[in-house]
Design a protein around this motif. Structure first.
Motif: not given
Length: 417
Positions: A11, A14-15, A17-18, A75, A146, A169-170, A173-174, A177
């Motif tokens: 999680s 991914l958070s 990375l977003g 998130d 990330a 896409i962003t 990711t949240s 997450a």
């Protein structure tokens, strides 16, 4: 490794990375829509101030509700704010006002989300059967991943998709997450006071003031927070202004990306080393390795003598940062009371959010009136002074874990000495 730490780390990745993708893609989309660099700056400025205040104020909420719940909600707020932009673009078209509005809403989830995850760390250690050194080292390494992947992914997505479509896409990711965090049992996020520790009382403002009082009366927290802020100011000034100006002057602007990659690669190495070996040896040794490594890296960069030396300096700073950040995370787990983690860490994160703009503005003024070399030396000098003071600070001489006191149930207590 058990499910709990795996879900937490996935999680977190991914958070982050977003956020990394959005940090690159969003200004480009604003420029495409508005055609104005001033518009992109206005969005950044409009979202920075609410993010700082949200970090300061939401700590009280994080200290009152389940920590897993607060992480999921923040998130979801971030995901909804980002997803709203392409949705509005489809329905009526975007304008600067929409970017500012949803940027402000999204900022209300960013710093509180960071704080909620930080506050959840001790419970992940307790319930996940993982050493805090290993958990924090892996977390820092994933943060570096990330940082490496985010800009490249953003650039690729901006080529493959048109305009605001990238933001779907962003937002995803949240959302993912948040779903991964739900894999952590709810009981893990419960706030459990140590035996004999008084329950939180009073209204939200009183609780907030209590958290600030504890933070600013602890020599340990003052020194570590100050050191983190100084490092953030120096790094932001180097990345955000000094190095772009330097590489432009030497007619190699493309090298800036390689410097950021070297920094992230160093962080990946530092975090990995700490995850493997952080529980061995004395913590003071790890602390000094981080401090002197940062000092060496800053000096190499500030010299601005050649592109390759700057790259080497960035890698050294990255390794040292990976070690230092991992160690600080372990110490924060041990030395902040469970019931005050949201308020104290929320204040710290809010201050750290405000630090980079200060560094970039200071670097801009110094570069304009004294030149880029003077700006680099002056700002790195500030960082070196902070590092030297941290080595001499009495509150950072003994960093070893202390045995749980009778009646505390193993809770760590902040010391003022």
């Amino acid at each position: 490794m058990r499910l709990i730490p795996i879900a937490y780390l996935a999680s977190y990745l991914l958070s982050l990375l977003g956020n990394s993708i959005a940090g690159v893609a969003l200004p480009l989309i604003v420029l495409q829509v508005t055609g104005s660099a001033l518009g992109a700056g206005a969005v950044a400025a409009a979202t920075a101030v609410p993010a700082v205040f949200a970090g300061l104020l939401m700590g009280v909420v994080i200290d009152r509700i389940n920590r897993r719940t607060s992480s999921v909600v923040t998130d979801l707020v971030s995901a909804a704010a980002v997803a709203a932009l392409p949705l509005v673009d489809m329905l009526s078209g975007l304008s600067l006002g929409w970017f500012v509005l949803f940027g402000i809403i999204g900022s209300l989830g960013d710093v509180p989300g960071m704080t909620a995850r930080d506050a959840l760390l001790p419970a992940i250690v307790r319930h996940g059967g993982i050493a805090s050194e290993r958990l924090l080292g892996i977390r820092e390494a994933l943060g570096a991943v990330a940082l490496l992947l985010g800009p490249a992914a953003a650039g690729t997505l901006m080529v493959l998709f048109e305009g605001s479509t990238v933001l779907w896409i962003t937002a995803a990711t949240s959302l993912v997450a948040a779903l991964l965090t739900l894999l952590i049992p709810r009981r893990v996020g419960d706030i459990t006071a140590a035996e004999g520790e008084p329950a939180a009382t009073g209204n939200g403002w009183a609780q907030l003031r209590l958290g600030w009082r504890v933070l600013f009366r602890s020599r340990f927290l003052i020194v570590t927070t100050g050191l983190s802020v100084a490092s953030a100011i120096v790094l932001a000034s180097l990345q955000g202004l000094i190095l772009p100006v330097y590489f432009t002057l030497v007619e190699q602007p493309g090298m800036l990306g390689f410097v950021l990659s070297a920094l992230a690669g160093g962080m990946l190495v530092g975090g990995t080393v700490y995850a493997i070996a952080g529980a061995r040896g004395r913590r003071r040794g790890w602390f000094l390795a981080g401090v002197f490594g940062s000092a060496l890296g800053f000096v190499l960069i500030a010299a601005l003598s050649s592109v390759w030396i700057v790259l080497a300096g960035a890698f050294v700073v990255g390794v040292a940062s990976g070690l230092f950040a991992s160690l600080m995370g372990v110490l924060m787990i041990e030395r902040i009371r469970e019931q005050m983690r949201g308020r104290i860490m929320g204040t710290q994160n809010a201050i750290l959010t405000a630090a980079p703009p200060i560094g970039i503005l200071t670097a801009a003024v110094l570069t304009e009136y004294a030149g880029v070399n003077v700006a680099a030396i002056a700002l790195v000098g500030v960082g070196l002074v902070a590092l030297a003071l941290s080595v001499l600070a009495r509150s950072l001489r003994n960093l070893e874990p202390e045995p749980a006191e009778a009646g505390t149930g193993g809770a760590a207590v902040i010391h003022s000495a």
